[in-house]
Design an enzyme around this catalytic site. Structure first.
Site, short mmCIF file in Angstrom:
data_model
loop_
_atom_site.label_atom_id
_atom_site.label_comp_id
_atom_site.label_asym_id
_atom_site.label_seq_id
_atom_site.Cartn_x
_atom_site.Cartn_y
_atom_site.Cartn_z
N CYS A 56 -15.77 -24.73 23.39
CA CYS A 56 -17.01 -24.24 22.58
C CYS A 56 -16.07 -23.40 21.55
CB CYS A 56 -17.96 -23.44 23.27
SG CYS A 56 -19.19 -22.78 22.50
N CYS A 83 -24.00 -27.60 23.50
CA CYS A 83 -23.27 -26.63 22.85
C CYS A 83 -23.93 -25.43 23.38
CB CYS A 83 -22.95 -26.98 21.50
SG CYS A 83 -21.96 -25.62 20.85
#
Ligand code: UQ1
Length: 463
Positions: free
Chosen positions: A395, A214
């Site tokens: 994201c 991430c």
């Protein structure tokens, strides 16, 4: 290529007999020496058990659970044809740890016992992997037992190298220090405590050079903290008399790897008066001083801080990295499109441990898993893979409380936006609806669908 399951086909009758004899010997020992635990432990170490499954899935994280349950739901497997191997007691919804750091969730609510998430029709080995032996279609568990397989899925994720930053483990463990990280169950709730405690001084948020999971999270937590301080009157964007100053110190040369979103995020950074320390890679924490490595032989830089949010370096687990399955970087060496291993055709990988050159996220797994599952099933029928993974990943970037910039892209950093064109939506604009997707919908759909094999990400419900 391995065909349908049969230990007779693979190991021959002698291996089956040997395994049966070993099991009988263990049973005899159990009857003879019921109270001698030490002898029993020794006996099982010298007489490891061997079991075979049609598919062994290494990893009970997002990828391992999505894939094993999608395989089960195909209806092509009998009870215990599929096995999952993972030593963990708990399964964590890691995308939620940023929300914990922002004071929006409790970390205890984001975890489930791993054994409660594995369907009873899947055999669950709650053990670590010792070593892979892909030439003989086997792996060894840390217990010494051996598992053989027709097809192997390797999805154990990556590890966090806290030791990559000198002094970090001690600083994180110190309850008085204002050093924290959302990258771990133990510390993610310390983050909000440090943010809430800081009333003045310099806050530094770091992101390492190299691959992490991430890639947007190191700045998401910064944007939430900034908003928290702004609402408390402690942060005045681009003002010299702001009680708190904020720096983003990243090992990378840009705010984000995809130019479209990076431009927007850099614009926000400038508007909000956040200092950008690019190509600054945190290497040490000592008291209130952080040390950063610089590229091209430049001298290290030190910065004083009052609050430090750290993202350590990450990398493949040793049992993957040191195995014949790994590429030079230590990731499972699979084809970018089919997720099939480049050397061993009955080995597959998805998720963070794979070499798939995309950003490591749970959203990526929603697109990788169905491709892997279809191609694996086809190969058990002697057919070539025909499903293709395009690198989709996403994201959901929190830019403040109540707003998310939903970055979605594929290989090459090319945007691939689910809501593109809906009422003229351009996902580069942070929105409230996307905030609710991130905070409320994704955690819900994750445990209600994704780990059960019925969530296809942007495709909605599947199977
Ligand atoms: C997604 O499916 C998912 O899984 C539950 C996420 O959670 C981690 C995500 O962040 C994203 C972006 C998706 C993709 C789904 C849609 C509807 C865009």
């Amino acid at each position: 290529m391995p065909g349908p399951s049969s230990s007779l086909m693979r190991g021959g009758p002698s291996r089956l007999l040997a395994a049966t004899a070993a099991a009988a010997a263990r049973r005899r020992l159990l009857l003879q020496q019921p109270r001698n635990a030490r002898l029993l432990a020794t006996a099982s170490a010298v007489n490891p058990v061997s079991r075979s499954h049609r598919v062994v899935v290494v990893g009970g994280g997002s990828a391992g659970l999505a894939i094993s349950h999608q395989l089960l739901r195909s209806g092509k497997f009998a009870q215990h044809d599929i096995a999952v191997v993972d030593p963990a007691e708990w399964h964590h919804y890691q995308p939620g740890w940023t929300l914990v750091g922002g004071g929006l969730k409790f970390k205890e609510d984001l975890r489930r016992r791993l054994d409660s998430l594995v369907d009873p029709n899947i055999r669950f080995y709650n053990h670590a992997v010792g070593a892979f032996a892909p030439e003989s279609n086997e792996l060894t568990l840390a217990s010494g037992d051996r598992l053989s397989y027709d097809q192997l899925v390797v999805a154990p994720g990556v590890g966090i190298n806290y030791g990559s930053v000198k002094g970090l483990p001690e600083a994180l463990a110190d309850p008085q220090s204002l050093v924290s990280s959302i990258y771990g169950y133990d510390h993610c709730d310390k983050v909000f405590r440090t943010v809430d405690k800081l009333k003045a001084g310099r806050a530094i948020f770091t992101q390492p050079a190299g691959v992490i999971k991430c890639a947007g999270a190191p700045q998401k937590i910064m944007w939430l903290a900034l908003d928290h301080w702004k609402r408390a009157g402690l942060y005045k964007p681009a003002s010299a008399d702001s009680p708190i100053q904020i720096s983003f110190a990243t090992g990378l040369p840009v705010m984000f790897g995809v130019p479209k979103y990076s431009a927007k995020l850099d614009e926000l950074r400038r508007e909000r008066g956040v200092e950008g320390l690019f190509q600054h890679d945190l290497v040490a924490v000592d008291g209130n001083v952080a040390t950063f490595a610089r590229p091209d032989g430049q001298e290290q830089v030190t910065k004083r801080f009052d609050l430090l949010h750290v993202v350590p370096k990450m990398g493949p687990h040793a049992f993957v990295k040191n195995s014949p399955l790994a590429n030079e970087a230590g990731y499972v060496d699979v084809d970018d499109a089919t997720t099939r291993h480049k050397k061993y055709p009955n080995v597959w990988s998805a998720g963070d441990a794979s070499s798939l050159p995309t950003s490591k996220t749970a959203a990526a797994i929603t697109a990788e898993a169905p491709v892997l599952v279809r191609n694996l099933l086809r190969s058990t029928e002697g057919k070539d893979p025909d499903a293709v993974y395009d690198g989709y990943t996403s994201c959901p970037l929190l830019t403040e409380y109540g707003k998310v910039l939903l970055a979605e892209f594929k290989y090459g950093g090319v945007p691939k936006e689910t809501f593109d064109g809906w009422l003229g939506i351009d996902q580069v604009e942070p929105r409230r609806a996307f905030y609710h997707l991130k905070k409320d919908f994704f955690p819900w759909v994750y445990y209600n669908s994704m780990v059960k094999g019925t969530w296809g990400g942007p495709k909605g419900w599947v199977n």
